[in-house]
Design a protein around this motif. Structure first.
Motif, PDB file in Angstrom:
ATOM      1  N   ALA A 168     -28.728   2.116 -99.130  1.00 23.04           N
ATOM      2  CA  ALA A 168     -29.564   0.938 -99.397  1.00 23.04           C
ATOM      3  C   ALA A 168     -28.816  -0.345 -99.047  1.00 23.04           C
ATOM      4  N   GLY A 169     -27.521  -0.398 -99.343  1.00 25.67           N
ATOM      5  CA  GLY A 169     -26.729  -1.575 -99.020  1.00 25.67           C
ATOM      6  C   GLY A 169     -26.630  -1.806 -97.526  1.00 25.67           C
ATOM      7  N   VAL A 170     -26.360  -0.736 -96.773  1.00 19.43           N
ATOM      8  CA  VAL A 170     -26.254  -0.869 -95.316  1.00 19.43           C
ATOM      9  C   VAL A 170     -27.609  -1.254 -94.719  1.00 19.43           C
ATOM     10  N   LEU A 171     -28.684  -0.683 -95.248  1.00 19.57           N
ATOM     11  CA  LEU A 171     -30.018  -1.017 -94.750  1.00 19.57           C
ATOM     12  C   LEU A 171     -30.324  -2.497 -94.974  1.00 19.57           C
ATOM     13  N   GLY A 172     -29.946  -3.016 -96.150  1.00 18.07           N
ATOM     14  CA  GLY A 172     -30.146  -4.441 -96.416  1.00 18.07           C
ATOM     15  C   GLY A 172     -29.369  -5.304 -95.447  1.00 18.07           C
ATOM     16  N   PHE A 173     -28.153  -4.886 -95.120  1.00 19.79           N
ATOM     17  CA  PHE A 173     -27.318  -5.603 -94.152  1.00 19.79           C
ATOM     18  C   PHE A 173     -28.015  -5.646 -92.791  1.00 19.79           C
ATOM     19  N   ALA A 174     -28.508  -4.475 -92.352  1.00 20.59           N
ATOM     20  CA  ALA A 174     -29.141  -4.389 -91.038  1.00 20.59           C
ATOM     21  C   ALA A 174     -30.400  -5.250 -90.960  1.00 20.59           C
ATOM     22  N   ILE A 175     -31.207  -5.225 -92.012  1.00 25.44           N
ATOM     23  CA  ILE A 175     -32.445  -6.008 -92.019  1.00 25.44           C
ATOM     24  C   ILE A 175     -32.146  -7.502 -91.989  1.00 25.44           C
ATOM     25  N   THR A 176     -31.133  -7.919 -92.747  1.00 26.10           N
ATOM     26  CA  THR A 176     -30.764  -9.335 -92.766  1.00 26.10           C
ATOM     27  C   THR A 176     -30.322  -9.797 -91.380  1.00 26.10           C
ATOM     28  N   ALA A 177     -29.554  -8.958 -90.689  1.00 24.88           N
ATOM     29  CA  ALA A 177     -29.110  -9.296 -89.331  1.00 24.88           C
ATOM     30  C   ALA A 177     -30.302  -9.435 -88.395  1.00 24.88           C
ATOM     31  N   GLN A 178     -31.309  -8.571 -88.553  1.00 24.96           N
ATOM     32  CA  GLN A 178     -32.491  -8.644 -87.688  1.00 24.96           C
ATOM     33  C   GLN A 178     -33.308  -9.910 -87.959  1.00 24.96           C
ATOM     34  N   VAL A 179     -33.481 -10.219 -89.228  1.00 26.51           N
ATOM     35  CA  VAL A 179     -34.264 -11.420 -89.575  1.00 26.51           C
ATOM     36  C   VAL A 179     -33.585 -12.670 -89.042  1.00 26.51           C
ATOM     37  N   GLN A 180     -32.257 -12.731 -89.170  1.00 23.25           N
ATOM     38  CA  GLN A 180     -31.534 -13.881 -88.640  1.00 23.25           C
ATOM     39  C   GLN A 180     -31.741 -13.991 -87.124  1.00 23.25           C
ATOM     40  N   GLY A 181     -31.673 -12.845 -86.442  1.00 26.80           N
ATOM     41  CA  GLY A 181     -31.890 -12.837 -84.997  1.00 26.80           C
ATOM     42  C   GLY A 181     -33.283 -13.311 -84.621  1.00 26.80           C
ATOM     43  N   TRP A 182     -34.288 -12.952 -85.417  1.00 21.97           N
ATOM     44  CA  TRP A 182     -35.661 -13.407 -85.140  1.00 21.97           C
ATOM     45  C   TRP A 182     -35.739 -14.924 -85.110  1.00 21.97           C
ATOM     46  N   PHE A 183     -35.130 -15.559 -86.104  1.00 19.40           N
ATOM     47  CA  PHE A 183     -35.200 -17.016 -86.182  1.00 19.40           C
ATOM     48  C   PHE A 183     -34.470 -17.667 -85.009  1.00 19.40           C
ATOM     49  N   TRP A 184     -33.285 -17.162 -84.667  1.00 18.86           N
ATOM     50  CA  TRP A 184     -32.537 -17.754 -83.553  1.00 18.86           C
ATOM     51  C   TRP A 184     -33.303 -17.605 -82.247  1.00 18.86           C
ATOM     52  N   ALA A 185     -33.884 -16.425 -82.005  1.00 17.32           N
ATOM     53  CA  ALA A 185     -34.644 -16.223 -80.772  1.00 17.32           C
ATOM     54  C   ALA A 185     -35.892 -17.090 -80.767  1.00 17.32           C
ATOM     55  N   GLY A 186     -36.563 -17.188 -81.905  1.00 18.61           N
ATOM     56  CA  GLY A 186     -37.773 -18.001 -81.982  1.00 18.61           C
ATOM     57  C   GLY A 186     -37.506 -19.473 -81.744  1.00 18.61           C
ATOM     58  N   LEU A 187     -36.415 -19.981 -82.301  1.00 22.08           N
ATOM     59  CA  LEU A 187     -36.076 -21.390 -82.107  1.00 22.08           C
ATOM     60  C   LEU A 187     -35.718 -21.695 -80.658  1.00 22.08           C
ATOM     61  N   SER A 188     -35.282 -20.683 -79.933  1.00 21.81           N
ATOM     62  CA  SER A 188     -34.864 -20.920 -78.539  1.00 21.81           C
ATOM     63  C   SER A 188     -36.034 -20.998 -77.570  1.00 21.81           C
ATOM     64  N   PHE A 189     -37.249 -20.648 -78.016  1.00 24.69           N
ATOM     65  CA  PHE A 189     -38.372 -20.527 -77.082  1.00 24.69           C
ATOM     66  C   PHE A 189     -38.938 -21.876 -76.667  1.00 24.69           C
ATOM     67  N   HIS A 190     -39.340 -22.709 -77.634  1.00 27.35           N
ATOM     68  CA  HIS A 190     -39.881 -24.032 -77.315  1.00 27.35           C
ATOM     69  C   HIS A 190     -39.304 -25.071 -78.283  1.00 27.35           C
ATOM     70  N   PRO A 191     -38.000 -25.266 -78.267  1.00 26.89           N
ATOM     71  CA  PRO A 191     -37.407 -26.193 -79.231  1.00 26.89           C
ATOM     72  C   PRO A 191     -37.824 -27.647 -79.021  1.00 26.89           C
ATOM     73  N   GLN A 192     -38.144 -28.005 -77.779  1.00 24.57           N
ATOM     74  CA  GLN A 192     -38.489 -29.402 -77.502  1.00 24.57           C
ATOM     75  C   GLN A 192     -39.776 -29.837 -78.196  1.00 24.57           C
ATOM     76  N   GLY A 193     -40.649 -28.870 -78.549  1.00 25.21           N
ATOM     77  CA  GLY A 193     -41.907 -29.225 -79.172  1.00 25.21           C
ATOM     78  C   GLY A 193     -41.821 -29.403 -80.675  1.00 25.21           C
ATOM     79  N   LEU A 194     -40.620 -29.245 -81.251  1.00 23.20           N
ATOM     80  CA  LEU A 194     -40.442 -29.367 -82.699  1.00 23.20           C
ATOM     81  C   LEU A 194     -40.021 -30.781 -83.080  1.00 23.20           C
TER      82      LEU A 194
END
Length: 216
Positions: free
Chosen positions: A85-111
């Motif tokens: 359960a601990g390792v799974l939580g670690f993996a999910i947190t890493a994925q969620v962080q990656g989602w935000f970084w990738a999303g912010l990189s798409f159209h940052p000028q419009g923010l």
């Protein structure tokens, strides 16, 4: 290939992706202290780097899943479930962080600046929150080091206690605003990261002969 070699090669590859993800960002990426305008400027000029960082998070999470499954298989109940359960939580947190970084990189000028800053600050708190997962991983092994018949050696018990205590102290970064104890700052990335790598190496060293014995 022996299961122990798969375990070793997998964790080395996962570690390489983890380090590569931070390396590709360089030293000038935004922090919790950055203004909204600075966040927009960085993502406007370094969008590809942010997406590569998110890409490495996917493979890092894959490696964590394999690591968790192999190690948990040679642990007794209920510690195996706590560890997994601990390792799974670690993996999910890493994925969620990656989602935000990738999303912010798409159209940052419009923010606008305030929105960009808020969207960036949300995943920045991965540092103190991931400590809950790492403490869960460590406590599962601490439990194996005590009792009349300890399952792990004393050196791994001591290392697990050290890792747990450091990660527990590291939760103070949720209150940090700048410097060493800032969320996602040096305490999370460097101090916690180094101790975490050493602890994982110890776990892998302990598990390698046992996964081979189980296979036979």
């Amino acid at each position: 290939m022996q299961p122990s070699r798969i375990l070793l090669l997998n964790i080395l590859a996962a570690g390489a992706f983890y380090v590569a993800g931070f390396a590709v960002l360089g030293s000038g990426y935004p922090t919790i202290e950055s203004s909204g305008r600075e966040v927009i400027e960085w993502f406007s000029h370094n969008g590809a780097d942010a997406r590569i960082y998110a890409w490495t998070a996917a493979f890092f999470s894959l490696g964590l899943a394999v690591f968790a499954a192999q190690v948990a298989a040679v642990m007794p109940k209920p510690q195996r479930y706590i560890f997994f359960a601990g390792v799974l939580g670690f993996a999910i947190t890493a994925q969620v962080q990656g989602w935000f970084w990738a999303g912010l990189s798409f159209h940052p000028q419009g923010l606008d600046a305030a929105t960009a800053r808020t969207l960036f600050q949300i995943p920045t708190y991965w540092g103190p929150l991931i400590n809950g997962s790492t403490m869960t991983m460590a406590v599962a092994f601490i439990a194996l080091g005590f009792g009349r018949k300890p399952i792990i050696p004393r050196w791994l018990t001591g290392l697990s206690v050290l890792f747990f205590v450091e990660q527990a102290i590291e939760t103070v970064t949720v209150f940090g605003r700048s410097g060493f104890i800032a969320p996602g700052g040096p305490m999370n990335v460097y101090l916690g990261g180094i101790i975490g790598f050493v602890w994982v190496a110890g776990v892998v060293r302990w598990a390698m002969p046992r996964v081979d014995q189980q296979a036979h």
